[in-house]
Design an enzyme around this catalytic site. Sequence first.
Site, PDB file in Angstrom:
ATOM      1  N   GLY A 122     -24.421 -33.965  21.381  1.00  0.00           N
ATOM      2  CA  GLY A 122     -25.305 -32.953  20.835  1.00  0.00           C
ATOM      3  C   GLY A 122     -26.117 -33.454  19.658  1.00  0.00           C
ATOM      4  O   GLY A 122     -25.687 -34.321  18.900  1.00  0.00           O
ATOM      5  N   HIS A 445      22.566 -25.173   2.307  1.00  0.00           N
ATOM      6  CA  HIS A 445      23.258 -26.402   1.926  1.00  0.00           C
ATOM      7  C   HIS A 445      24.043 -26.931   3.129  1.00  0.00           C
ATOM      8  O   HIS A 445      24.688 -26.166   3.835  1.00  0.00           O
ATOM      9  CB  HIS A 445      24.223 -26.125   0.772  1.00  0.00           C
ATOM     10  CG  HIS A 445      25.062 -27.304   0.392  1.00  0.00           C
ATOM     11  ND1 HIS A 445      24.563 -28.356  -0.343  1.00  0.00           N
ATOM     12  CD2 HIS A 445      26.372 -27.592   0.653  1.00  0.00           C
ATOM     13  CE1 HIS A 445      25.525 -29.248  -0.522  1.00  0.00           C
ATOM     14  NE2 HIS A 445      26.624 -28.811   0.066  1.00  0.00           N
TER      15      HIS A 445
END
Length: 468
Positions: A122, A445
């Site tokens: 383009g 944890h």
Amino acid sequence: MVATPDRSSDTPFDLVVLGAGSGGYACALRARQLGLTVALVEEDKIGGTCLHRGCIPTKALLHAAEVADHARHGADLGVRSTFEGIDTAALHARKDTVVGQLYKGVSGLVSQAGVEVVAGRGRLTGPGTVEVTAPDGATREVAGRHVVLATGSYARTLPGITLGPRVMTSDQAISIESIPERTIVLGGGVIGVEFASMLASFGSQVTVVEALDRLVPAEEPALSTQLQRAYRKRGSDVRTSVSVAGVTEHEDRVVVEIEGGDPLEAELLLVAVGRGPRTEGIGLEEVGVETDRGFVVTDERCATSVPGVLAVGDIVPGLQLAHRGFAQGIFAAEEIGGLQPQPVQDSQVPRVTYSDPEVASVGLTTEQATAAGVEVEQVTYPLGGNGRSVIRGTSGQVIVLRAKEGPVVGVHMIGLGVSELIAEAQVVVGWEAHPEDVAPLVHAHPTQGEALGEAAMLAAGRPLHAHA
């Protein structure tokens, strides 16, 4: 799925997007969600550099590099494994499978959304017209009420360096047929250090040559220092503040002349000196779109100097990152759709280097904060105090910058796995949270995410596993 609108061939589209990379296809998809008619012009494949020559294939290779390192060091974990080499055919087959799967997915999304894909190169011929030259040479004019430029970037080289079988950019390096015994990487930025890490894991002896005084110079200096130390520990040679005087390619080797030093020799030279905007020959000058060294000049709302023409992604000055282009593409569609979206701020775009160790950051660096007149306080939390990081065998650190008695303005991390921590850090910075807001949040944890929580506790003056 948005229904494909009825339109005659001579009716202008609401939007013509030039380029179907991350920014372009995101813009097209969002515009269709808003009910706009869209033409997406692309001369290659939907997905652009990121999907086909950048983010995805390189990260597929880097994952293989990580597996190679696991095999090499399995005995350290009590696992009997050895590294016997790289099967490049299988390596690239896996990489291509990943790319192919994602390409099929994004192409399907574009098709289902009712975007009209126009194949060809383009070129702007007016504020609302794009001339498209198809692969067979045929031309077609596509008209739109708005045009978005999203043509992406290309791999730069340096004057006097000619690409060849032993001198290449990342575009060619993602498909190398064999692993070189020795590699010189010219450039210590993100692309350079990622490929240096990958090739070292694959068994190549790597030398990184960087003209500036440190690796990943856009990051916090402390991260650069630790990354450089890690590379040397892995056996790679890192040379900073070094300029290249010339490159000579021979049949069996490449010679790199160093200003004021002895020449370097290797089987491969990877030129990784950054990326340039792909704007040449797309009609910008003829239409009056203002540029600066090839980049398209825009305001914070992606508007160019020509009314109705916007630009997004790598052709716009700033961070050249796929996710930044993706976000700007969505912004441009919503801007055209009248939603008045919030502009994309580079300071809130996360940055990741997928090396070993990884580097991840978001927000201001100390240097940027100082330049902006922001007085900051800095704390550093070492990953050596994080259980999951110790298990994974990585060292590193989390640096938190807060405005004096104010919000967190930057988070900077290094270590295995920190790429997965940056999302939470982005939320903290983007929402202008204070360390006192983050410190009470509970992190699972043992996870590496705890390191970010501990860094916030440290910045809030209530550390448990580090000293204030």
